[in-house]
Design a protein around this motif. Structure first.
Motif, mmCIF file in Angstrom:
data_model
loop_
_atom_site.group_PDB
_atom_site.id
_atom_site.type_symbol
_atom_site.label_atom_id
_atom_site.label_comp_id
_atom_site.label_asym_id
_atom_site.label_seq_id
_atom_site.Cartn_x
_atom_site.Cartn_y
_atom_site.Cartn_z
ATOM 1 N N LYS A 93 22.884 21.111 29.082
ATOM 2 C CA LYS A 93 23.932 20.139 29.400
ATOM 3 C C LYS A 93 24.872 20.021 28.204
ATOM 4 C CE LYS A 93 21.743 15.700 28.175
ATOM 5 N NZ LYS A 93 22.715 15.186 27.242
ATOM 6 N N VAL A 94 26.037 19.437 28.472
ATOM 7 C CA VAL A 94 27.046 19.346 27.426
ATOM 8 C C VAL A 94 27.454 17.914 27.112
ATOM 9 C CG1 VAL A 94 27.982 21.635 27.900
ATOM 10 C CG2 VAL A 94 28.937 19.648 29.075
ATOM 11 N N ARG A 95 27.124 16.979 27.947
ATOM 12 C CA ARG A 95 27.501 15.586 27.732
ATOM 13 C C ARG A 95 26.288 14.698 27.978
ATOM 14 N NH1 ARG A 95 31.715 14.574 24.802
ATOM 15 N NH2 ARG A 95 32.044 12.635 25.870
ATOM 16 N N HIS A 96 26.492 13.420 28.087
ATOM 17 C CA HIS A 96 25.404 12.456 28.135
ATOM 18 C C HIS A 96 24.539 12.557 29.388
ATOM 19 C CE1 HIS A 96 28.144 10.824 25.127
ATOM 20 N NE2 HIS A 96 27.057 10.315 24.579
ATOM 21 N N SER A 97 25.130 12.639 30.551
ATOM 22 C CA SER A 97 24.347 12.637 31.782
ATOM 23 C C SER A 97 23.712 13.991 32.055
ATOM 24 C CB SER A 97 25.234 12.256 32.976
ATOM 25 O OG SER A 97 24.509 12.389 34.176
ATOM 26 N N ALA A 98 22.488 13.950 32.535
ATOM 27 C CA ALA A 98 21.793 15.185 32.935
ATOM 28 C C ALA A 98 22.451 15.818 34.157
ATOM 29 C CB ALA A 98 20.323 14.884 33.233
ATOM 30 N N PHE A 99 23.283 15.057 34.842
ATOM 31 C CA PHE A 99 23.967 15.563 36.035
ATOM 32 C C PHE A 99 25.315 16.198 35.700
ATOM 33 C CE2 PHE A 99 21.012 12.559 37.837
ATOM 34 C CZ PHE A 99 20.668 13.099 39.057
ATOM 35 N N PHE A 100 25.978 15.722 34.649
ATOM 36 C CA PHE A 100 27.336 16.158 34.360
ATOM 37 C C PHE A 100 27.374 17.622 33.934
ATOM 38 C CE2 PHE A 100 31.015 16.818 31.613
ATOM 39 C CZ PHE A 100 32.023 16.406 32.461
ATOM 40 N N GLY A 101 28.071 18.442 34.716
ATOM 41 C CA GLY A 101 28.250 19.847 34.371
ATOM 42 C C GLY A 101 26.997 20.687 34.488
ATOM 43 N N THR A 102 25.972 20.192 35.183
ATOM 44 C CA THR A 102 24.742 20.961 35.381
ATOM 45 C C THR A 102 24.483 21.101 36.880
ATOM 46 O OG1 THR A 102 23.115 19.154 35.563
ATOM 47 C CG2 THR A 102 23.777 19.819 33.320
ATOM 48 N N PRO A 103 23.631 22.023 37.274
ATOM 49 C CA PRO A 103 23.271 22.151 38.690
ATOM 50 C C PRO A 103 22.125 21.216 39.104
ATOM 51 C CG PRO A 103 22.362 23.993 37.473
ATOM 52 C CD PRO A 103 23.163 23.174 36.488
ATOM 53 N N LEU A 104 21.891 20.149 38.350
ATOM 54 C CA LEU A 104 20.754 19.271 38.659
ATOM 55 C C LEU A 104 20.830 18.694 40.066
ATOM 56 C CD1 LEU A 104 18.134 17.926 37.762
ATOM 57 C CD2 LEU A 104 19.514 16.085 36.743
ATOM 58 N N GLU A 105 21.986 18.193 40.466
ATOM 59 C CA GLU A 105 22.110 17.612 41.805
ATOM 60 C C GLU A 105 21.758 18.640 42.884
ATOM 61 O OE1 GLU A 105 25.273 15.101 44.532
ATOM 62 O OE2 GLU A 105 25.976 16.025 42.678
ATOM 63 N N TYR A 106 22.244 19.845 42.751
ATOM 64 C CA TYR A 106 21.940 20.906 43.712
ATOM 65 C C TYR A 106 20.440 21.206 43.732
ATOM 66 C CZ TYR A 106 21.860 25.454 45.977
ATOM 67 O OH TYR A 106 21.576 26.490 46.816
ATOM 68 N N LEU A 107 19.849 21.327 42.553
ATOM 69 C CA LEU A 107 18.417 21.619 42.438
ATOM 70 C C LEU A 107 17.577 20.533 43.111
ATOM 71 C CD1 LEU A 107 16.187 23.432 41.168
ATOM 72 C CD2 LEU A 107 16.419 22.055 39.103
#
Length: 179
Positions: A93-107
């Motif tokens: 990840k690149v920012r504070h949230s584990a969701f921001f800019g990552t495929p976490l929501e999709y996963l």
């Protein structure tokens, strides 16, 4: 399919930043219960273990690079018990949230997740913002207070209270999770 995703946030830390000493003191008591909780998660078929870690601005860094940097940092004793197993998901990840800019929501969607169990650091930053992003995506949230570390104790407590009151998070102890 996993119904719960245990997300370990930013525990691969070389502790080479301005507030590192303060954070180290907060992380020390978190490592044993977090390592135990990770072990319990690995034993269960209904829990998906996912590591999400800051890439510290290095967009070429691999999982192995981030692990090595953390182990070569100032406090390998805080990292070694929590190194991600090879068979778990790992998202930079690149920012504070584990969701921001990552495929976490999709996963999480692909795996049928309904509960996000947040652990790691920093309570008043990355954990709080990840909880908010989980909440607005309609996930139930659990946060074991003994498995998160704050730089500023008072802000960490306030963040836990915000998650509990504003996001309906279940703030508990590690021993109450995944039983």
């Amino acid at each position: 399919m996993a119904r719960t995703a245990m997300v370990v946030v930013d525990m691969l830390n070389p502790y080479e930043h301005a507030d590192a000493e303060q954070l180290e003191r907060a992380v020390e008591p978190v490592v044993p219960p977090l390592a135990e909780l990770i072990g319990r998660a690995r034993e269960r078929d209904d829990v998906d273990l996912i590591y999400v870690n800051d890439n510290h601005g290095d967009f070429t860094a691999t999982r192995d690079d981030l692990v090595r940097r953390a182990l070569d940092g100032r406090r390998p004793d805080l990292v070694e018990p929590l190194v991600p197993p090879e068979d778990c998901s790992f998202l930079p990840k690149v920012r504070h949230s584990a969701f921001f800019g990552t495929p976490l929501e999709y996963l999480l969607g692909q795996r049928g997740t309904d509960t996000v169990l947040l652990t790691g650091q920093v309570t008043e930053q990355c954990i709080l913002y990840s909880a908010l992003d989980a909440y607005i995506r309609h996930y139930s949230i659990m946060v074991p207070h003994d498995c998160v570390a704050a730089i500023h104790h008072d802000l960490g407590l306030a963040a836990l209270r915000m998650m509990e009151r504003n996001m309906s998070a279940q703030v508990t102890q590690a021993r109450g999770c995944l039983t």
